[in-house]
Write a protein that holds these residues in place. Structure first.
Motif, mmCIF file in Angstrom:
data_model
loop_
_atom_site.group_PDB
_atom_site.id
_atom_site.type_symbol
_atom_site.label_atom_id
_atom_site.label_comp_id
_atom_site.label_asym_id
_atom_site.label_seq_id
_atom_site.Cartn_x
_atom_site.Cartn_y
_atom_site.Cartn_z
ATOM 1 N N SER A 10 -32.590 -45.189 -22.121
ATOM 2 C CA SER A 10 -32.861 -44.186 -21.094
ATOM 3 C C SER A 10 -32.337 -42.812 -21.507
ATOM 4 O O SER A 10 -31.401 -42.677 -22.301
ATOM 5 C CB SER A 10 -32.205 -44.598 -19.776
ATOM 6 N N ASP A 11 -32.994 -41.772 -20.951
ATOM 7 C CA ASP A 11 -32.527 -40.407 -21.147
ATOM 8 C C ASP A 11 -32.627 -39.674 -19.816
ATOM 9 O O ASP A 11 -32.752 -40.309 -18.760
ATOM 10 C CB ASP A 11 -33.325 -39.700 -22.244
ATOM 11 N N GLU A 12 -32.572 -38.342 -19.848
ATOM 12 C CA GLU A 12 -32.560 -37.586 -18.600
ATOM 13 C C GLU A 12 -33.879 -37.654 -17.842
ATOM 14 O O GLU A 12 -33.931 -37.351 -16.651
ATOM 15 C CB GLU A 12 -32.195 -36.114 -18.866
ATOM 16 N N ASN A 13 -34.953 -38.048 -18.512
ATOM 17 C CA ASN A 13 -36.269 -38.092 -17.872
ATOM 18 C C ASN A 13 -36.747 -39.496 -17.539
ATOM 19 O O ASN A 13 -37.554 -39.675 -16.623
ATOM 20 C CB ASN A 13 -37.317 -37.435 -18.781
ATOM 21 N N ALA A 14 -36.312 -40.490 -18.275
ATOM 22 C CA ALA A 14 -36.887 -41.826 -18.141
ATOM 23 C C ALA A 14 -35.822 -42.907 -18.215
ATOM 24 O O ALA A 14 -34.813 -42.757 -18.904
ATOM 25 C CB ALA A 14 -37.927 -42.058 -19.236
ATOM 26 N N VAL A 15 -36.074 -43.996 -17.497
ATOM 27 C CA VAL A 15 -35.287 -45.220 -17.651
ATOM 28 C C VAL A 15 -36.101 -46.141 -18.552
ATOM 29 O O VAL A 15 -37.255 -46.472 -18.247
ATOM 30 C CB VAL A 15 -35.028 -45.901 -16.293
ATOM 31 N N ILE A 16 -35.537 -46.532 -19.681
ATOM 32 C CA ILE A 16 -36.240 -47.361 -20.658
ATOM 33 C C ILE A 16 -35.352 -48.549 -21.003
ATOM 34 O O ILE A 16 -34.313 -48.403 -21.646
ATOM 35 C CB ILE A 16 -36.587 -46.560 -21.930
ATOM 36 N N LEU A 17 -35.774 -49.733 -20.555
ATOM 37 C CA LEU A 17 -35.004 -50.949 -20.770
ATOM 38 C C LEU A 17 -35.711 -51.846 -21.783
ATOM 39 O O LEU A 17 -36.937 -51.932 -21.788
ATOM 40 C CB LEU A 17 -34.819 -51.704 -19.453
ATOM 41 N N TYR A 18 -34.921 -52.518 -22.592
ATOM 42 C CA TYR A 18 -35.443 -53.353 -23.677
ATOM 43 C C TYR A 18 -34.695 -54.678 -23.647
ATOM 44 O O TYR A 18 -33.472 -54.698 -23.712
ATOM 45 C CB TYR A 18 -35.220 -52.625 -24.999
ATOM 46 N N TRP A 19 -35.451 -55.780 -23.527
ATOM 47 C CA TRP A 19 -34.825 -57.072 -23.338
ATOM 48 C C TRP A 19 -35.328 -58.091 -24.344
ATOM 49 O O TRP A 19 -36.429 -57.957 -24.880
ATOM 50 C CB TRP A 19 -35.121 -57.606 -21.941
ATOM 51 N N LYS A 20 -34.538 -59.125 -24.546
ATOM 52 C CA LYS A 20 -34.897 -60.221 -25.447
ATOM 53 C C LYS A 20 -34.835 -61.546 -24.678
ATOM 54 O O LYS A 20 -33.855 -61.835 -23.992
ATOM 55 C CB LYS A 20 -33.948 -60.275 -26.649
ATOM 56 N N TYR A 21 -35.889 -62.342 -24.835
ATOM 57 C CA TYR A 21 -35.964 -63.613 -24.123
ATOM 58 C C TYR A 21 -34.892 -64.590 -24.602
ATOM 59 O O TYR A 21 -34.567 -64.654 -25.790
ATOM 60 C CB TYR A 21 -37.344 -64.246 -24.314
ATOM 61 N N SER A 22 -34.377 -65.339 -23.643
ATOM 62 C CA SER A 22 -33.426 -66.406 -23.936
ATOM 63 C C SER A 22 -33.930 -67.693 -23.285
ATOM 64 O O SER A 22 -34.543 -67.670 -22.217
ATOM 65 C CB SER A 22 -32.043 -66.061 -23.382
ATOM 66 N N ASP A 23 -33.659 -68.812 -23.913
ATOM 67 C CA ASP A 23 -34.061 -70.100 -23.348
ATOM 68 C C ASP A 23 -33.383 -70.376 -22.007
ATOM 69 O O ASP A 23 -33.822 -71.255 -21.246
ATOM 70 C CB ASP A 23 -33.727 -71.239 -24.318
#
Length: 212
Positions: A8-21
């Motif tokens: 994320s920065d001042e303009n956007a929320v950007i989330l990045y995730w990895k799948y878990s069993d």
């Protein structure tokens, strides 16, 4: 669902995730009623990708949902912000922004050499051809152009003819110049790219002055 990174920065929320069993999802709770019937036919991994994106949205905007225009572009409802989504198992990412934003991720693979003539602008051939790190260069160009397309969407444009990425150093991916153009205009952008395990992840954000 383990948290991987927050871009994320001042303009956007950007989330990045990895799948878990260990992840657990309620399909009927997360998938929108408008998309539920189609989701029933998804491959299991594709369904998990969509569920990860929806779970991130619930974290940020629990009363909103993701719908799709006839050309396949996702949008937020109620329409209070711009979104962009990308996923390639086991990863998924969601961007929510006050301005248009495009994100994309792609696994690094030599298979991209087979299709390079379909998306490389003629100027890009000059500085990528037969380089030792050609696969990395091409993958980075690809994710940038896919992100640009999501910001500057038009089904009539081609990644080869109307999207251009300027030369960059693979060891410095924080500010990569790129543009969308035709015979009548040129819009310049700056992309940010991150290498995450064996994937590249690109972010392109529209700046407010582009609307002036």
């Amino acid at each position: 669902m383990p948290f991987y990174h927050d871009y994320s920065d001042e303009n956007a929320v950007i989330l990045y995730w990895k799948y878990s069993d260990d992840d657990e999802f309620n399909v009927e709770e997360l998938i929108e009623p408008e998309n539920l019937e189609k989701a029933k036919d998804y491959h299991p991994k594709k369904l998990l990708e969509h569920l990860m994106v929806r779970k991130m949205l619930k974290m940020l905007l629990p009363e909103h949902k993701i719908l799709y225009k006839t050309i396949g572009e996702p949008y937020l409802w109620p329409d209070s912000a711009h979104i962009s989504i990308t996923h390639s198992f086991p990863f998924a990412s969601l961007a929510v922004s006050k301005n248009r934003v495009g994100i994309d991720l792609e696994k690094i693979s030599s298979k991209i050499l087979r299709i390079k003539d379909k998306f490389l602008h003629e100027s890009e051939h000059i500085w990528t051809q037969d380089r030792e790190n050609e696969v990395d260069l091409l993958t980075i160009i690809w994710v940038i152009k896919e992100s640009l397309y999501k910001v500057h969407l038009s089904k009539y444009w081609s990644l080869k003819s109307h999207y251009q990425v300027f030369p960059f150093d693979v060891n410095n991916l924080s500010e990569i110049k790129c543009r969308v153009f035709d015979d009548f205009f040129s819009h310049d952008f700056t992309a940010k790219v991150f290498k995450i395990e064996d994937f590249y992840f690109a972010i392109v954000e529209e700046k407010r002055d582009l609307d002036n």
